[in-house]
Design a protein around this motif. Structure first.
Motif, PDB file in Angstrom:
ATOM      1  N   ASP A  88      -4.741  16.567  14.315  1.00 23.50           N
ATOM      2  CA  ASP A  88      -3.814  16.640  15.440  1.00 23.50           C
ATOM      3  C   ASP A  88      -2.544  16.061  15.129  1.00 23.50           C
ATOM      4  OD1 ASP A  88      -5.942  17.395  16.667  1.00 23.50           O
ATOM      5  OD2 ASP A  88      -5.966  16.015  18.419  1.00 23.50           O
ATOM      6  N   GLN A  89      -2.379  15.177  14.186  1.00 27.23           N
ATOM      7  CA  GLN A  89      -1.018  14.440  13.850  1.00 27.23           C
ATOM      8  C   GLN A  89      -0.393  15.153  13.004  1.00 27.23           C
ATOM      9  OE1 GLN A  89       0.582  11.649  15.149  1.00 27.23           O
ATOM     10  NE2 GLN A  89      -0.990  12.047  16.812  1.00 27.23           N
ATOM     11  N   GLY A  90      -1.209  15.905  11.890  1.00 24.85           N
ATOM     12  CA  GLY A  90      -0.696  16.955  10.935  1.00 24.85           C
ATOM     13  C   GLY A  90      -0.061  18.127  11.464  1.00 24.85           C
ATOM     14  N   TRP A  91      -0.682  18.384  12.489  1.00 25.39           N
ATOM     15  CA  TRP A  91       0.091  19.639  13.250  1.00 25.39           C
ATOM     16  C   TRP A  91       1.401  19.212  13.717  1.00 25.39           C
ATOM     17  CZ3 TRP A  91      -0.160  24.167  11.498  1.00 25.39           C
ATOM     18  CH2 TRP A  91      -1.381  24.539  11.131  1.00 25.39           C
ATOM     19  N   ILE A  92       1.446  17.928  14.542  1.00 29.14           N
ATOM     20  CA  ILE A  92       2.637  17.620  15.136  1.00 29.14           C
ATOM     21  C   ILE A  92       3.745  17.572  14.058  1.00 29.14           C
ATOM     22  CG2 ILE A  92       3.687  15.529  15.815  1.00 29.14           C
ATOM     23  CD1 ILE A  92       1.210  14.929  17.545  1.00 29.14           C
ATOM     24  N   LYS A  93       3.439  17.050  12.854  1.00 26.40           N
ATOM     25  CA  LYS A  93       4.449  17.046  11.795  1.00 26.40           C
ATOM     26  C   LYS A  93       4.689  18.323  11.258  1.00 26.40           C
ATOM     27  CE  LYS A  93       2.933  12.590   9.880  1.00 26.40           C
ATOM     28  NZ  LYS A  93       2.377  11.738   9.062  1.00 26.40           N
ATOM     29  N   ARG A 139       8.658  20.792  11.984  1.00 25.37           N
ATOM     30  CA  ARG A 139       9.199  21.375  10.829  1.00 25.37           C
ATOM     31  C   ARG A 139       9.673  22.963  11.196  1.00 25.37           C
ATOM     32  NH1 ARG A 139       5.805  19.675   7.342  1.00 25.37           N
ATOM     33  NH2 ARG A 139       5.754  21.991   6.679  1.00 25.37           N
ATOM     34  N   MET A 140       8.369  23.484  11.432  1.00 22.50           N
ATOM     35  CA  MET A 140       8.433  24.955  11.723  1.00 22.50           C
ATOM     36  C   MET A 140       9.000  25.601  12.790  1.00 22.50           C
ATOM     37  SD  MET A 140       7.485  25.623   8.390  1.00 22.50           S
ATOM     38  CE  MET A 140       7.564  27.319   8.633  1.00 22.50           C
ATOM     39  N   PRO A 187      11.488  24.918  14.843  1.00 24.75           N
ATOM     40  CA  PRO A 187      12.935  25.371  14.800  1.00 24.75           C
ATOM     41  C   PRO A 187      13.172  26.603  13.975  1.00 24.75           C
ATOM     42  CG  PRO A 187      12.650  22.985  14.326  1.00 24.75           C
ATOM     43  CD  PRO A 187      11.287  23.724  14.240  1.00 24.75           C
ATOM     44  N   LYS A 188      12.424  26.653  12.851  1.00 21.65           N
ATOM     45  CA  LYS A 188      12.692  27.710  12.248  1.00 21.65           C
ATOM     46  C   LYS A 188      12.415  29.068  12.803  1.00 21.65           C
ATOM     47  CE  LYS A 188      12.210  24.966   7.955  1.00 21.65           C
ATOM     48  NZ  LYS A 188      11.383  25.006   6.586  1.00 21.65           N
ATOM     49  N   ALA A 189      11.172  29.048  13.682  1.00 16.86           N
ATOM     50  CA  ALA A 189      10.705  30.193  14.238  1.00 16.86           C
ATOM     51  C   ALA A 189      11.313  30.382  15.613  1.00 16.86           C
ATOM     52  CB  ALA A 189       9.050  29.900  14.406  1.00 16.86           C
ATOM     53  N   LYS A 190      12.355  29.559  15.719  1.00 17.62           N
ATOM     54  CA  LYS A 190      13.270  29.533  17.162  1.00 17.62           C
ATOM     55  C   LYS A 190      12.320  29.588  18.205  1.00 17.62           C
ATOM     56  CE  LYS A 190      16.937  32.015  14.860  1.00 17.62           C
ATOM     57  NZ  LYS A 190      16.730  31.457  13.576  1.00 17.62           N
ATOM     58  N   LEU A 191      11.220  28.760  18.209  1.00 20.65           N
ATOM     59  CA  LEU A 191      10.327  28.435  19.363  1.00 20.65           C
ATOM     60  C   LEU A 191      11.060  27.597  20.434  1.00 20.65           C
ATOM     61  CD1 LEU A 191       6.782  27.852  17.664  1.00 20.65           C
ATOM     62  CD2 LEU A 191       7.965  30.006  18.422  1.00 20.65           C
TER      63      LEU A 191
END
Length: 95
Positions: free
Chosen positions: A61-66, A70-71, A73-77
């Motif tokens: 769960d914590q790894g997905w938060i990190k 990062r990702m 904003p790149k995917a413009k979510l």
């Protein structure tokens, strides 16, 4: 002196307005099957545009938060989309 103060305030406002708007995901929020299905769809469509989809078991769960911090904003979510993707990933992740 007055010009310096006004310039400093304007510069600070500009820097703050250019910063990230997204609020970090800190834990699960959405639990309905409809919202989790939306998260899956967003994950599949947004993430596969740039790379192979990662296995949800790749991170805890914590790894997905990190990773999503990062990702997303790149995917413009949007914040809601970011949250739905996170909630989907942790719902299918058994770590």
């Amino acid at each position: 002196m007055k010009k310096l103060i006004v310039s400093s305030i304007a510069g600070s406002a500009l820097l703050l307005s250019c910063g990230p708007k997204s609020v970090a995901v800190t834990g699960p929020k959405y639990t309905s099957s409809e919202q989790l299905a939306q998260g899956k769809t967003i994950f599949e469509n947004a993430c596969s545009k740039c790379h192979k989809l990662p296995d949800p078991a790749k991170h805890d769960d914590q790894g997905w938060i990190k990773t999503l911090s990062r990702m997303a904003p790149k995917a413009k979510l949007s914040d809601d989309q970011h949250q739905m993707v996170y909630d989907y990933l942790i719902s299918v992740n058994k770590k």
